[in-house]
Design a protein around this motif. Sequence first.
Motif, short mmCIF file in Angstrom:
data_model
loop_
_atom_site.label_atom_id
_atom_site.label_comp_id
_atom_site.label_asym_id
_atom_site.label_seq_id
_atom_site.Cartn_x
_atom_site.Cartn_y
_atom_site.Cartn_z
N ASP A 12 0.85 -1.19 0.00
CA ASP A 12 0.00 0.00 0.00
C ASP A 12 0.88 1.24 0.00
OD1 ASP A 12 0.92 0.28 2.60
OD2 ASP A 12 -0.87 -0.59 3.50
N HIS A 13 0.27 2.39 0.28
CA HIS A 13 0.98 3.66 0.22
C HIS A 13 1.91 3.88 1.41
CE1 HIS A 13 -2.77 3.84 2.40
NE2 HIS A 13 -2.19 4.72 3.18
N HIS A 14 1.82 3.03 2.43
CA HIS A 14 2.64 3.24 3.63
C HIS A 14 4.00 2.56 3.45
CE1 HIS A 14 3.79 4.08 7.64
NE2 HIS A 14 3.59 2.87 8.12
N VAL A 15 4.87 3.22 2.67
CA VAL A 15 6.14 2.59 2.31
C VAL A 15 7.23 2.90 3.33
CG1 VAL A 15 6.76 4.51 0.75
CG2 VAL A 15 7.78 2.28 0.40
N ALA A 16 7.12 4.01 4.04
CA ALA A 16 8.19 4.38 4.98
C ALA A 16 7.61 5.04 6.22
CB ALA A 16 9.18 5.33 4.29
N GLY A 17 8.46 5.31 7.17
CA GLY A 17 8.03 5.99 8.40
C GLY A 17 7.12 5.10 9.23
N ARG A 18 6.46 5.70 10.21
CA ARG A 18 5.60 4.93 11.12
C ARG A 18 4.42 5.79 11.56
NH1 ARG A 18 9.68 7.46 13.60
NH2 ARG A 18 9.46 8.03 15.79
N TYR A 19 3.35 5.15 11.96
CA TYR A 19 2.14 5.87 12.38
C TYR A 19 2.13 6.17 13.87
CZ TYR A 19 0.12 4.67 7.80
OH TYR A 19 -0.14 4.55 6.47
N ASP A 20 2.83 5.33 14.63
CA ASP A 20 2.90 5.55 16.08
C ASP A 20 4.23 5.00 16.57
OD1 ASP A 20 2.68 2.71 16.42
OD2 ASP A 20 0.52 2.90 16.13
N ASN A 21 4.44 4.99 17.83
CA ASN A 21 5.72 4.54 18.36
C ASN A 21 5.68 3.10 18.85
OD1 ASN A 21 7.25 6.91 17.87
ND2 ASN A 21 6.15 7.91 19.55
N SER A 22 4.68 2.35 18.41
CA SER A 22 4.55 0.96 18.88
C SER A 22 5.60 0.03 18.28
CB SER A 22 3.16 0.44 18.51
OG SER A 22 3.08 0.27 17.10
N GLY A 23 6.26 0.49 17.19
CA GLY A 23 7.21 -0.40 16.52
C GLY A 23 6.54 -1.38 15.58
N LYS A 24 5.21 -1.29 15.48
CA LYS A 24 4.48 -2.24 14.64
C LYS A 24 3.92 -1.60 13.36
CE LYS A 24 3.07 -5.09 18.55
NZ LYS A 24 1.97 -5.33 19.50
N THR A 25 4.19 -0.31 13.18
CA THR A 25 3.56 0.37 12.05
C THR A 25 4.58 0.91 11.05
OG1 THR A 25 3.52 2.47 13.23
CG2 THR A 25 1.55 1.07 13.42
N ASN A 26 5.73 0.22 10.96
CA ASN A 26 6.74 0.66 9.99
C ASN A 26 6.26 0.41 8.57
OD1 ASN A 26 8.52 1.45 11.96
ND2 ASN A 26 9.63 -0.50 11.99
N GLY A 27 6.64 1.32 7.66
CA GLY A 27 6.31 1.14 6.25
C GLY A 27 7.00 -0.08 5.67
N TRP A 28 6.49 -0.56 4.52
CA TRP A 28 6.99 -1.83 3.99
C TRP A 28 8.41 -1.76 3.41
CZ3 TRP A 28 7.72 -1.58 -1.29
CH2 TRP A 28 6.96 -0.66 -2.01
N TRP A 29 8.91 -0.56 3.14
CA TRP A 29 10.32 -0.42 2.74
C TRP A 29 11.04 0.45 3.75
CZ3 TRP A 29 11.12 0.60 -3.26
CH2 TRP A 29 11.65 -0.56 -3.85
N HIS A 30 10.65 0.27 5.00
CA HIS A 30 11.16 1.07 6.10
C HIS A 30 12.69 1.12 6.14
CE1 HIS A 30 12.56 0.92 10.37
NE2 HIS A 30 11.88 2.04 10.40
N HIS A 31 13.33 -0.02 5.88
CA HIS A 31 14.80 -0.06 5.98
C HIS A 31 15.49 0.62 4.79
CE1 HIS A 31 13.64 -3.61 3.66
NE2 HIS A 31 14.74 -3.40 3.01
N LEU A 32 14.74 0.86 3.72
CA LEU A 32 15.34 1.48 2.52
C LEU A 32 15.14 2.99 2.49
CD1 LEU A 32 14.66 -0.51 -0.80
CD2 LEU A 32 16.84 -0.07 0.31
N ILE A 33 14.05 3.47 3.09
CA ILE A 33 13.67 4.87 2.94
C ILE A 33 13.69 5.59 4.28
CG2 ILE A 33 11.86 6.47 2.15
CD1 ILE A 33 10.85 4.24 0.31
N GLY A 34 14.45 6.66 4.37
CA GLY A 34 14.52 7.45 5.60
C GLY A 34 15.74 8.34 5.56
#
Lengths: 394, 207
Positions: A61-83
């Motif tokens: 989906d559109h949530h490719v990077a970043g996070r929605y909250d600080n739970s550690g469970k809402t990282n985007g699907w390419w979190h390790h590539l984008i930031g």
Amino acid sequence: MTNTDQELNELVEPKSVRFDEVLELESSGRLDGYTLVYETYGTLNHDRSNALLVCHALSGDHHVAGRYDNSGKTNGWWHHLIGPGKPIDTNQFFIVCSNNIGGCSGSTGPSSVNPATGEPYGTEFPIVTVKDWVYTQTKLSDYLGIAQWAAVIGGSLGGMQAMQWSISYPDRLRHCLLIACAPKLNAQNIGFNDVARQAIRTDPDFHDGNYYQHQSAPARGMRVARMIGHITYLSEDMMGQKFGRNLRKKAKFDYEFTPEFEVESYLRYQGDAFINKFDANTYLLMTKALDYFDPAADTGDDLVKAFEPMKADFLVVSFSSDWRFTPERSREIVRALQSNKLNVSYAEVTSPQGHDSFLLKIDDYTRVIRSYLNRIAREPRPCSDLLDKGEQNV
Amino acid sequence: MSKLLNTSSLSRYDHQIISQWVEPGSRVIDLGCGDGSLLKHLQTSKNVSGYGVELNPAMMDKCIDNDVNVIQFNLDQGLGHFDSDSFDTVILSLTLQSMRKPRILLEEMMRVGRQGIVTFPNFAHWRNRWQIAFGGRMPVSDELPYKWYNTPNIHLCTLNDFHTLCDQLGFQIESSIAVRADGKQTIGLKTMPNLFGEIALCRFIKR
């Protein structure tokens, strides 16, 4: 490689934009209007030359990077590539990712309410194709004031979308990154997709696609669809390493049909997790879009000719153990790009993780992405007449 | 493929000579391009375009950093990746000796390109001859630092051998130079290149 990777400070929030115009689709279907939900990261520079568009894959989906909250469970699907400081660096680029129409994450899709009826579209929702997605993304580009993307990037189905961008709108992107991709599906790929579709469509809870009205969902079908999909995303070696023939919490067979092997319970878990986050009608549509994608169909099966309009520079990446879209499928793309004398680099990354590799942190892979993105960032910015040309194209 | 030989001092000199043989603005492919430094040199000094081919994954990002188009594949699988007559010059620099089928690769080079440039360690250099003749052992040198059992250089040849093969393949040698790794010119090198040349550089076309 580097220790400079950081996380985006701010939490991200999806945005959305409504286009109240009739959308004529490749399938001859139409939508009277549509919403695109998207996220952005980083800052668009003054001359709007640092924008990257990321296209998501089948169940993304559109949530490719970043996070929605600080739970550690809402990282985007390419979190390790984008930031910030990551291979796709938000300090250098303005990154956009949108959910495709037909999706189920906020953009108009089968589970959205049809304004004409007040009910979810269900099977009324028309078949959408990769070309349709690219067209709707040009509308989003216009809305964001981006005449030309520095790069359009995608993995798997997202790679096909990036490829279509470079064919349909060659003046609107400078670079194109095609990762774990194929120029079209082969019979085996289509076969797997149809098994998934049949599992969903024959589930009694499917109700001809109008399960929303019955407050149900074809959960059993979706589970089987996801299980078979998941097998094709992994490699034989990886499954062997991860599960082998290990039994689940016991030493001997029970000679029963309950899940006994680790691999069974893993796949069932994956299937069950998917039911709650994905819409079955969307899954059907996405697999059809995959099946239909074939840019060479318009040019007498000649991929070289299909690529003739292209102007972008390319990075193509494949993974050694990917048997869903094998390295040979990427080489087909590379050869056709070479025959058009286009700038292309091709990395065939050795990895045991199968098709899923494109989602993972693999050193040889991320180093290539980082270098390529640095190369884009180093480039002289496009001149303004090109920007004007891009806008006229709309 | 870049580490087959010890080429630290040689490579710049090697590049200078190759550069003289490449037409400005032409299409070039460099087989076994390493970190892409030769192609980068040719792109900057001669405005050429084209591709590098390299197998070593550690070189991919280095080529990209050098603004060189790099294609990762194994040259032992042939050049099926490339269309016939699609390049002006095909370069095989210090890589021939590690190929499984050097003859087929040379034929392939002349299929995809008009002009071939091959550089290789000249096995007939006097120091190699000396080690075999008087030491009775396989030569180990600065250029060929491996032992017989661990060397990736499985098809070593001499300058004269290479000329003979080109002749058999119907290639016409346009230029042939032997150099010392340190780039020094000597009279012996000019009069007896097969004896005094450490590295051979040959340019050829289809006859």
